[in-house]
Motif scaffolding. Sequence first.
Motif, mmCIF file in Angstrom:
data_model
loop_
_atom_site.group_PDB
_atom_site.id
_atom_site.type_symbol
_atom_site.label_atom_id
_atom_site.label_comp_id
_atom_site.label_asym_id
_atom_site.label_seq_id
_atom_site.Cartn_x
_atom_site.Cartn_y
_atom_site.Cartn_z
ATOM 1 N N SER A 98 0.819 -1.212 0.000
ATOM 2 C CA SER A 98 0.000 0.000 0.000
ATOM 3 C C SER A 98 0.855 1.264 0.000
ATOM 4 O O SER A 98 0.421 2.301 -0.476
ATOM 5 N N ARG A 99 2.079 1.176 0.478
ATOM 6 C CA ARG A 99 2.962 2.345 0.516
ATOM 7 C C ARG A 99 4.114 2.235 -0.459
ATOM 8 O O ARG A 99 4.757 3.222 -0.773
ATOM 9 N N LYS A 100 4.395 1.041 -0.903
ATOM 10 C CA LYS A 100 5.513 0.813 -1.811
ATOM 11 C C LYS A 100 4.978 0.125 -3.056
ATOM 12 O O LYS A 100 4.462 -0.974 -2.974
ATOM 13 N N LYS A 101 5.110 0.798 -4.175
ATOM 14 C CA LYS A 101 4.658 0.204 -5.431
ATOM 15 C C LYS A 101 5.590 -0.945 -5.793
ATOM 16 O O LYS A 101 6.806 -0.795 -5.813
ATOM 17 N N LEU A 102 4.996 -2.104 -6.037
ATOM 18 C CA LEU A 102 5.802 -3.256 -6.427
ATOM 19 C C LEU A 102 6.222 -3.107 -7.888
ATOM 20 O O LEU A 102 5.417 -2.722 -8.744
ATOM 21 N N SER A 103 7.476 -3.448 -8.144
ATOM 22 C CA SER A 103 7.963 -3.403 -9.521
ATOM 23 C C SER A 103 7.430 -4.618 -10.278
ATOM 24 O O SER A 103 6.965 -5.596 -9.674
ATOM 25 N N ASP A 104 7.523 -4.557 -11.606
ATOM 26 C CA ASP A 104 7.106 -5.703 -12.417
ATOM 27 C C ASP A 104 7.914 -6.942 -12.057
ATOM 28 O O ASP A 104 7.373 -8.053 -12.008
ATOM 29 N N GLN A 105 9.200 -6.763 -11.767
ATOM 30 C CA GLN A 105 10.056 -7.899 -11.401
ATOM 31 C C GLN A 105 9.608 -8.506 -10.075
ATOM 32 O O GLN A 105 9.597 -9.733 -9.920
ATOM 33 N N GLU A 106 9.228 -7.662 -9.107
ATOM 34 C CA GLU A 106 8.759 -8.174 -7.822
ATOM 35 C C GLU A 106 7.439 -8.917 -7.985
ATOM 36 O O GLU A 106 7.250 -9.988 -7.401
ATOM 37 N N ILE A 107 6.551 -8.369 -8.785
ATOM 38 C CA ILE A 107 5.264 -9.029 -9.032
ATOM 39 C C ILE A 107 5.488 -10.371 -9.728
ATOM 40 O O ILE A 107 4.881 -11.384 -9.358
ATOM 41 N N ASP A 108 6.373 -10.397 -10.718
ATOM 42 C CA ASP A 108 6.689 -11.646 -11.411
ATOM 43 C C ASP A 108 7.274 -12.675 -10.449
ATOM 44 O O ASP A 108 6.922 -13.858 -10.502
ATOM 45 N N ALA A 109 8.170 -12.217 -9.568
ATOM 46 C CA ALA A 109 8.788 -13.133 -8.600
ATOM 47 C C ALA A 109 7.744 -13.690 -7.638
ATOM 48 O O ALA A 109 7.759 -14.888 -7.321
ATOM 49 N N LEU A 110 6.832 -12.838 -7.186
ATOM 50 C CA LEU A 110 5.757 -13.311 -6.305
ATOM 51 C C LEU A 110 4.844 -14.298 -7.021
ATOM 52 O O LEU A 110 4.457 -15.327 -6.452
ATOM 53 N N GLN A 111 4.514 -13.999 -8.267
ATOM 54 C CA GLN A 111 3.656 -14.904 -9.033
ATOM 55 C C GLN A 111 4.339 -16.247 -9.246
ATOM 56 O O GLN A 111 3.705 -17.299 -9.118
ATOM 57 N N LYS A 112 5.625 -16.217 -9.550
ATOM 58 C CA LYS A 112 6.384 -17.456 -9.729
ATOM 59 C C LYS A 112 6.385 -18.259 -8.428
ATOM 60 O O LYS A 112 6.191 -19.479 -8.428
ATOM 61 N N PHE A 113 6.583 -17.570 -7.318
ATOM 62 C CA PHE A 113 6.571 -18.218 -6.006
ATOM 63 C C PHE A 113 5.220 -18.901 -5.746
ATOM 64 O O PHE A 113 5.146 -20.053 -5.341
ATOM 65 N N ILE A 114 4.148 -18.176 -6.031
ATOM 66 C CA ILE A 114 2.798 -18.724 -5.829
ATOM 67 C C ILE A 114 2.561 -19.929 -6.735
ATOM 68 O O ILE A 114 2.057 -20.970 -6.291
ATOM 69 N N ASP A 115 2.949 -19.803 -8.012
ATOM 70 C CA ASP A 115 2.756 -20.903 -8.963
ATOM 71 C C ASP A 115 3.538 -22.153 -8.535
ATOM 72 O O ASP A 115 3.029 -23.272 -8.644
ATOM 73 N N GLU A 116 4.744 -21.974 -8.027
ATOM 74 C CA GLU A 116 5.557 -23.111 -7.588
ATOM 75 C C GLU A 116 4.923 -23.793 -6.383
ATOM 76 O O GLU A 116 4.965 -25.024 -6.262
#
Length: 119
Positions: A98-116
């Motif tokens: 909410s205070r820190k905009k996530l970068s595309d790389q961070e979002i991709d890393a989180l999505q990869k983590f969730i998918d794994e």
Amino acid sequence: MNDIRLGPIETRFANLIWDNEPLSSGALVKLCEQALRWKKSTTYTVLRRLCQRGLFQNDGGTVRSLLSKNEFYALQSETFVQETFEGSLPRFLAAFSSRKKLSDQEIDALQKFIDERRG
């Protein structure tokens, strides 16, 4: 393990052990003299305290961790999320982002983590 929270100085001390273990207690005293400007008695006092908390052991003059650095920080993270966000990782991530905009790389890393974790 009773209280595994570390203050800033205890964290620097713990990192000296994690980064150099196993090491002799004498070598730890020398590291603490150089890095923290501690006397021998201070080093042994803090070591004894962290051994009592179950983080390290001093067995026959050899200092080792009972909990790895990664295990320690994982436990700290779990405790923080539990105490602050009632154990809800999504609530933590929502508050964090909410205070820190996530970068595309961070979002991709989180999505990869969730998918794994799903697969």
